[in-house]
Scaffold this active site. Structure first.
Site, PDB file in Angstrom:
ATOM      1  N   ASP A   7     -18.461  48.651   2.517  1.00 40.97           N
ATOM      2  CA  ASP A   7     -18.964  47.464   1.784  1.00 40.97           C
ATOM      3  C   ASP A   7     -17.673  46.779   1.164  1.00 40.97           C
ATOM      4  O   ASP A   7     -16.416  47.363   1.108  1.00 40.97           O
ATOM      5  CB  ASP A   7     -19.813  48.054   0.680  1.00 40.97           C
ATOM      6  CG  ASP A   7     -20.276  46.804  -0.299  1.00 40.97           C
ATOM      7  OD1 ASP A   7     -20.393  45.885   0.206  1.00 40.97           O
ATOM      8  OD2 ASP A   7     -20.282  46.875  -1.556  1.00 40.97           O
ATOM      9  N   SER A   8     -18.000  45.555   0.874  1.00 40.69           N
ATOM     10  CA  SER A   8     -16.902  44.707   0.324  1.00 40.69           C
ATOM     11  C   SER A   8     -16.288  45.507  -1.197  1.00 40.69           C
ATOM     12  O   SER A   8     -15.143  45.257  -1.619  1.00 40.69           O
ATOM     13  CB  SER A   8     -17.199  43.313  -0.068  1.00 40.69           C
ATOM     14  OG  SER A   8     -18.102  43.460  -0.763  1.00 40.69           O
ATOM     15  N   CYS A  70     -22.391  45.537   3.637  1.00 38.63           N
ATOM     16  CA  CYS A  70     -21.987  44.353   3.104  1.00 38.63           C
ATOM     17  C   CYS A  70     -23.230  43.046   3.762  1.00 38.63           C
ATOM     18  O   CYS A  70     -22.712  42.919   5.044  1.00 38.63           O
ATOM     19  CB  CYS A  70     -20.834  44.052   3.107  1.00 38.63           C
ATOM     20  SG  CYS A  70     -20.218  42.288   2.268  1.00 38.63           S
ATOM     21  N   GLU A 154     -21.288  42.063 -12.167  1.00 34.73           N
ATOM     22  CA  GLU A 154     -19.843  42.807 -12.176  1.00 34.73           C
ATOM     23  C   GLU A 154     -19.215  42.884 -13.451  1.00 34.73           C
ATOM     24  O   GLU A 154     -18.371  43.650 -13.746  1.00 34.73           O
ATOM     25  CB  GLU A 154     -18.943  42.136 -11.075  1.00 34.73           C
ATOM     26  CG  GLU A 154     -19.362  42.624  -9.751  1.00 34.73           C
ATOM     27  CD  GLU A 154     -18.462  42.092  -8.667  1.00 34.73           C
ATOM     28  OE1 GLU A 154     -17.541  41.072  -9.356  1.00 34.73           O
ATOM     29  OE2 GLU A 154     -18.390  42.521  -7.606  1.00 34.73           O
ATOM     30  N   CYS A 184     -28.048  41.216  -0.754  1.00 33.91           N
ATOM     31  CA  CYS A 184     -26.896  41.648  -1.192  1.00 33.91           C
ATOM     32  C   CYS A 184     -26.878  42.858  -1.821  1.00 33.91           C
ATOM     33  O   CYS A 184     -27.816  43.343  -2.623  1.00 33.91           O
ATOM     34  CB  CYS A 184     -26.696  40.491  -2.475  1.00 33.91           C
ATOM     35  SG  CYS A 184     -24.916  40.803  -3.120  1.00 33.91           S
ATOM     36  N   HIS A 186     -25.335  44.070  -4.342  1.00 37.79           N
ATOM     37  CA  HIS A 186     -25.616  44.334  -5.815  1.00 37.79           C
ATOM     38  C   HIS A 186     -27.032  43.950  -6.218  1.00 37.79           C
ATOM     39  O   HIS A 186     -27.281  44.433  -7.426  1.00 37.79           O
ATOM     40  CB  HIS A 186     -24.731  42.946  -6.503  1.00 37.79           C
ATOM     41  CG  HIS A 186     -23.309  43.307  -6.358  1.00 37.79           C
ATOM     42  ND1 HIS A 186     -22.639  43.491  -5.274  1.00 37.79           N
ATOM     43  CD2 HIS A 186     -22.336  43.288  -7.477  1.00 37.79           C
ATOM     44  CE1 HIS A 186     -21.320  43.524  -5.231  1.00 37.79           C
ATOM     45  NE2 HIS A 186     -21.417  43.358  -6.585  1.00 37.79           N
TER      46      HIS A 186
HETATM   47  N1  DGL Z   1     -21.187  43.320  -0.974  1.00 40.12           N
HETATM   48  C1  DGL Z   1     -21.504  41.751  -0.756  1.00 40.12           C
HETATM   49  C2  DGL Z   1     -22.682  41.266  -0.117  1.00 40.12           C
HETATM   50  O1  DGL Z   1     -23.818  42.188   0.107  1.00 40.12           O
HETATM   51  C3  DGL Z   1     -21.705  41.295  -2.316  1.00 40.12           C
HETATM   52  C4  DGL Z   1     -20.398  40.921  -3.187  1.00 40.12           C
HETATM   53  C5  DGL Z   1     -19.306  40.022  -2.251  1.00 40.12           C
HETATM   54  O2  DGL Z   1     -19.268  38.915  -2.037  1.00 40.12           O
HETATM   55  O3  DGL Z   1     -18.398  40.804  -1.836  1.00 40.12           O
HETATM   56  O4  DGL Z   1     -22.878  40.332   0.329  1.00 40.12           O
END
Ligand code: DGL
Length: 265
Positions: A7-8, A70, A154, A184, A186
């Site tokens: 993940d990012s 992600c 966040e 997403c 999050h």
């Molecule tokens: N993990 C990213 C997503 O699911 C969310 C946060 C980001 O923009 O990196 O799109």
């Protein structure tokens, strides 16, 4: 061999945990690119480059399958990695994203009008609509960008989320959607607030609940990938930048104390 989860940032730990719950003995490695999060505001070229380096790292750690947890990475880099990078460098290994499995779940549930919330990047990419067209062009998807949610989550601002969500979700509620995709990593953190606002008749599609089952189905279809993966319940966690608050957040998202290690990406 091991299962990689990428993940990012740290939000994908929720998916890692739900995979762990479903497959308690699978050997897995998590990588969160905390140095470069959020990806949602980056260019396509930058996201591709980050993802390629992440994938290279996980392959070098003996992963034969990587779940790109992600949405942004799944939308921007996954196809290109599958079509250009894998055949040239790792033709026997595989990458899975989260967009198609999530849509499959929505369609299997029989929804004809599906809502989607996501970052600006996800909505502008139109990836969910494009992929849905391939599965069933009769089904409608109604999209709403919800860019303030990631910063609120966040920065410990979820107490303001209800007000923001009321505003974001109002247009979707008017469109008689049957299910709502939380597009997403999050957003599962806001599941109960979202459910309260949309009401009990709209089914929330949350990737931490969907991906483990879809992964299991993938394993059944692809024993050549699943069988080499070790079953010793090992788990390693890597990030590209580490602070005390990242460590605390990782423990809290994963739901137990884990040891995260820094790696260069
Ligand atoms: N993990 C990213 C997503 O699911 C969310 C946060 C980001 O923009 O990196 O799109």
């Amino acid at each position: 061999m091991k299962l990689g989860i990428f993940d990012s940032g740290l939000g994908g730990l929720l998916i890692a945990k739900s995979i762990r719950n479903r497959m308690p003995d699978i050997d897995m490695i998590y990588l969160g690119d905390t140095l470069h999060v959020p990806y949602g505001s980056r260019s396509n070229e930058a996201i591709y480059d980050f993802c390629r380096r992440a994938v290279e790292f996980l392959f070098s750690k003996d992963c034969n399958l990587i779940v790109i947890a992600c949405n942004t990475a799944s939308a921007s880099a996954l196809r290109r990695l599958q079509q250009e990078y894998l055949p040239e460098h790792y033709s026997e290994r595989r990458l899975l994203g989260v967009v198609v499995p999530t849509l499959e779940e929505a369609v299997e549930q029989g929804a004809k009008n599906i809502g989607l919330i996501g970052t600006n990047y996800i909505i502008q990419s139109n990836i969910y609509e494009d992929e849905l067209q391939k599965i069933d062009p009769e089904i409608k998807i109604i999209q709403q960008a919800t860019p303030l949610l990631v910063p609120l989550i966040e920065h410990e601002g979820t107490k303001w989320a209800q007000e923001v969500l009321n505003d974001y979700l109002e247009p979707l509620k008017k469109q008689s959607i049957e299910s709502l995709i939380l597009g997403c990593t999050h957003y599962p953190f806001l599941k109960s607030t979202i459910q309260d606002i949309v009401g009990p008749d709209i089914t929330l599609l949350s990737q931490d609940e969907i991906i483990p089952g879809k992964l299991e189905e993938y394993f059944q279809r692809h024993p050549e990938i699943s069988e080499p993966i070790g079953r010793n319940a090992s788990a390693e966690f890597y990030v590209s930048d580490i602070t005390d608050s990242y460590q605390a957040a990782a423990n809290s998202i994963y739901g137990e104390a884990i040891s995260i290690q820094k790696t260069e990406l």
